[in-house]
Design an enzyme around this catalytic site. Structure first.
Site, PDB file in Angstrom:
ATOM      1  N   ARG A  91       1.075  -1.075   0.158  1.00 13.71           N
ATOM      2  CA  ARG A  91       0.033  -0.063  -0.068  1.00 13.71           C
ATOM      3  C   ARG A  91       0.890   1.123  -0.056  1.00 13.71           C
ATOM      4  NH1 ARG A  91      -2.509   2.829   4.885  1.00 13.71           N
ATOM      5  NH2 ARG A  91      -3.793   4.463   3.803  1.00 13.71           N
ATOM      6  N   HIS A 135      -2.545  10.992   1.063  1.00 12.87           N
ATOM      7  CA  HIS A 135      -2.041  10.729   2.394  1.00 12.87           C
ATOM      8  C   HIS A 135      -1.215  12.056   2.860  1.00 12.87           C
ATOM      9  CE1 HIS A 135      -0.492   7.530   5.080  1.00 12.87           C
ATOM     10  NE2 HIS A 135      -0.230   8.252   5.747  1.00 12.87           N
ATOM     11  N   GLU A 180      -7.005   8.410   6.945  1.00 14.01           N
ATOM     12  CA  GLU A 180      -7.065   8.915   8.055  1.00 14.01           C
ATOM     13  C   GLU A 180      -7.453  10.398   8.030  1.00 14.01           C
ATOM     14  OE1 GLU A 180      -3.821   8.570  10.723  1.00 14.01           O
ATOM     15  OE2 GLU A 180      -3.859   6.289  10.626  1.00 14.01           O
ATOM     16  N   ASN A 309      -6.776   1.575  10.522  1.00 14.72           N
ATOM     17  CA  ASN A 309      -5.522   1.634  11.010  1.00 14.72           C
ATOM     18  C   ASN A 309      -5.469   1.756  12.534  1.00 14.72           C
ATOM     19  OD1 ASN A 309      -5.006   2.225   8.382  1.00 14.72           O
ATOM     20  ND2 ASN A 309      -4.511   4.243   8.509  1.00 14.72           N
ATOM     21  N   TYR A 311      -3.387   1.483  16.171  1.00 17.60           N
ATOM     22  CA  TYR A 311      -2.154   1.628  16.863  1.00 17.60           C
ATOM     23  C   TYR A 311      -2.288   1.239  18.321  1.00 17.60           C
ATOM     24  CZ  TYR A 311       0.123   3.104  12.373  1.00 17.60           C
ATOM     25  OH  TYR A 311       0.494   3.035  11.290  1.00 17.60           O
ATOM     26  N   GLU A 386      -2.998  -0.227   8.331  1.00 23.51           N
ATOM     27  CA  GLU A 386      -1.978   0.196   9.135  1.00 23.51           C
ATOM     28  C   GLU A 386      -1.906  -0.286  10.564  1.00 23.51           C
ATOM     29  OE1 GLU A 386      -0.828   4.294   9.393  1.00 23.51           O
ATOM     30  OE2 GLU A 386      -1.258   4.736   7.510  1.00 23.51           O
TER      31      GLU A 386
HETATM   32  C1  FCB Z   1      -0.576   7.044  10.879  1.00 23.69           C
HETATM   33  C2  FCB Z   1      -0.354   7.427   9.787  1.00 23.69           C
HETATM   34  C3  FCB Z   1       0.978   6.985   9.045  1.00 23.69           C
HETATM   35  C4  FCB Z   1       1.998   6.948  10.234  1.00 23.69           C
HETATM   36  C5  FCB Z   1       1.659   6.352  11.600  1.00 23.69           C
HETATM   37  C6  FCB Z   1       2.666   5.886  12.501  1.00 23.69           C
HETATM   38  O1  FCB Z   1      -1.491   7.762  11.558  1.00 23.69           O
HETATM   39  O2  FCB Z   1      -1.133   7.201   8.672  1.00 23.69           O
HETATM   40  O3  FCB Z   1       1.571   7.906   8.007  1.00 23.69           O
HETATM   41  O4  FCB Z   1       2.422   8.157  10.554  1.00 23.69           O
HETATM   42  O5  FCB Z   1       0.470   6.791  11.859  1.00 23.69           O
END
Ligand code: FCB
Length: 483
Positions: A91, A135, A180, A309, A311, A386
């Site tokens: 991607r 992006h 995002e 995405n 984290y 992500e």
């Molecule tokens: C996300 C972004 C990506 C990267 C990661 C760690 O929010 O989409 O570009 O910065 O975080």
């Protein structure tokens, strides 16, 4: 497993391997401004991130994407790296100012040729390209004309989407309109920690609407030029919001952040309406009169997939009287909140270990997220577009980079995806963030998310031990019992 000797028969439970569905995509993700460099080549003009990163004090260490990891010149080698990793998908994003430097009018052929070459190289290695159209690198000229708070930007985005769709549509099957949009709207226009660095909550809500509208119009533009087999979706970064306690005040804080982080997008995208509680909560900031007749129908397009995405989760509460100091929201320091009309909400750290971003590690949030979207958008395939972690990686004396923390992070999160699949989520693929260490926005080059280490002096690429681990996962289609 059964072992037999002369005297006894013992049954030993075989270590449990976790196998993913056949055809599950094993990918990695990047973004143009974070890796390409070559910001003044072949007709490219500045984006908002060029302007922002060249503004003193905006990015740590004064870092910029001018050179980044020089992917614009090293893309063939980088595709070979992906093939060595056994990736079945990649991607990447197209830099709008490389293709349409002023954000309007005719395309620059050399810009399109770069991405066509990249796509062909990927396909020749059996790697399926997934193209993200936006992006975060808005052409600076469009920001100077008002940026995302301005309605025309949505129309410009649709025009650009049509251009890229026509150029690559014969060979790219998967399209992500926006990456995002929450970050574009609220970090870009409210907290100002991202480009263009504005701190105007009303502008952020306008931006969110025009990003939604841009998605809808771009989807229509893409459908008019792409073959029927093409899939079009969006990559969201939903907040997995948890309330600090079950008190009514904390649960209300959770509802409000869920509206500002999530439902501001899923409302129009999945239901064709903004949530009434969001409109009420933000009434002192805006009257939402920028939403025009027909906009919601334009935004409410069928989605072929949803990219998620993930984290770390968010933990919120009503602000405590004893609380002082900056809000913790995991998105960098600013005197301004990304959250319009939510100054009375506090953010807390989830318990447990953290990554180098100071983001708590909690794979259960990913299972929850996937099951939540399974319920919200029944029948729509999901991709984790992500997921990954930054750690303070170093090259050891043996010339290698050992990153057991990242392996543990990936193992935990892939396990969490598997849990969601077992519970009924239709997850079709995983894109590790990121293929390479790169320019981590306002943090500059200090935060390393790559499976592949980059020596920024020499641009040498050194696959970390997590890269070898992930390659094995991709090759076998599953997780080992132990690492
Ligand atoms: C996300 C972004 C990506 C990267 C990661 C760690 O929010 O989409 O570009 O910065 O975080």
């Amino acid at each position: 497993m059964t072992t037999t000797d002369n005297t006894s028969t013992t049954t030993v439970t075989a270590p449990h391997r976790t196998q993913f569905p056949t055809g599950f995509l094993w990918g990695a993700a990047t973004a143009a401004y974070q890796i390409e460099g070559a910001v003044r080549e072949d007709g490219r003009t500045p984006s908002i991130w060029d302007t922002f990163s060249h503004t003193p004090g905006k990015v740590e260490n004064g870092d910029t994407g001018d050179v980044a990891v020089d992917h614009y010149h090293r893309w063939r080698d980088d595709v070979r790296l992906m093939a060595d990793l056994g990736l079945t998908s990649y991607r990447f994003s197209v830099a709008w100012p490389r293709v349409q430097p002023t954000g309007r009018g005719p395309a620059v052929q050399r810009g399109l040729d770069f991405y066509r070459g990249l796509v062909d190289e990927l396909l020749s290695h059996g790697i399926k390209p997934v193209v993200t159209l936006y992006h975060w690198d808005l052409p600076q000229e469009l920001e100077s004309a008002g940026g995302w708070p301005e309605r025309d930007t949505a129309h410009r985005f649709a025009e650009y989407a049509g251009i890229v769709g026509e150029a690559l549509g014969d060979r790219v099957e998967s399209w992500v309109t926006l990456n995002e949009p929450w970050c574009s709207a609220f970090l870009g226009y409210s907290s100002g920690v991202h480009a263009p660095g504005r701190t105007d909550p009303a502008a952020a809500l306008r931006a969110a609407h025009h990003l939604n509208l841009g998605h809808g119009l771009a989807t229509q533009a893409l459908r008019s030029v792409l073959p029927a087999r093409a899939g079009i979706g969006i990559s969201l970064n939903p907040s997995v919001v948890r309330a600090l306690t079950e008190s009514p005040a904390d649960l209300d804080a959770k509802r409000r952040i869920d509206a500002l982080a999530n439902r501001v997008f899923t409302g129009p995208l999945l239901k064709g309406a903004y949530p009434q509680d969001l409109i009420d909560d933000t009434a002192r900031v805006t009257d939402w009169s920028f939403v025009q007749d027909g906009d919601l129908a334009s935004i409410h397009q069928p989605l072929d997939f949803i990219g998620l995405n993930y984290y770390t989760p968010a933990v919120v509460s009503a602000a405590r009287p004893d609380q002082d100091g900056p809000r913790l929201d995991g998105h960098g320091a600013s005197d301004h909140s990304p959250w319009p009309a939510a100054d009375d909400i506090a953010f807390h750290h989830a318990p447990g270990e953290v990554t180098a971003m100071n983001w708590p590690v909690d794979p259960t949030g990913l299972t929850d997220l996937l099951l939540d979207y399974t319920a919200q958008a029944p029948g729509v395939p999901l991709y984790v577009t992500e997921n990954g972690a930054a750690y303070d990686d170093v090259v050891d004396a043996d010339g290698r980079v050992h990153d057991p923390d990242r392996i543990r992070y990936l193992h935990g999160h892939l396990g969490a995806i598997h849990d969601a699949i077992r519970a009924g989520a239709d997850v079709r693929g995983y894109f590790l963030w990121s293929l390479l260490d790169n320019f981590e926005w306002a943090y500059g080059y200090g935060k390393r998310f790559g499976a592949v280490y980059v020596d920024y002096e020499t641009q040498a690429r050194i696959p970390k031990s997590s890269a070898a681990w992930y390659a094995q996962v991709a090759r076998t289609g599953g997780l080992p019992a132990t690492d």
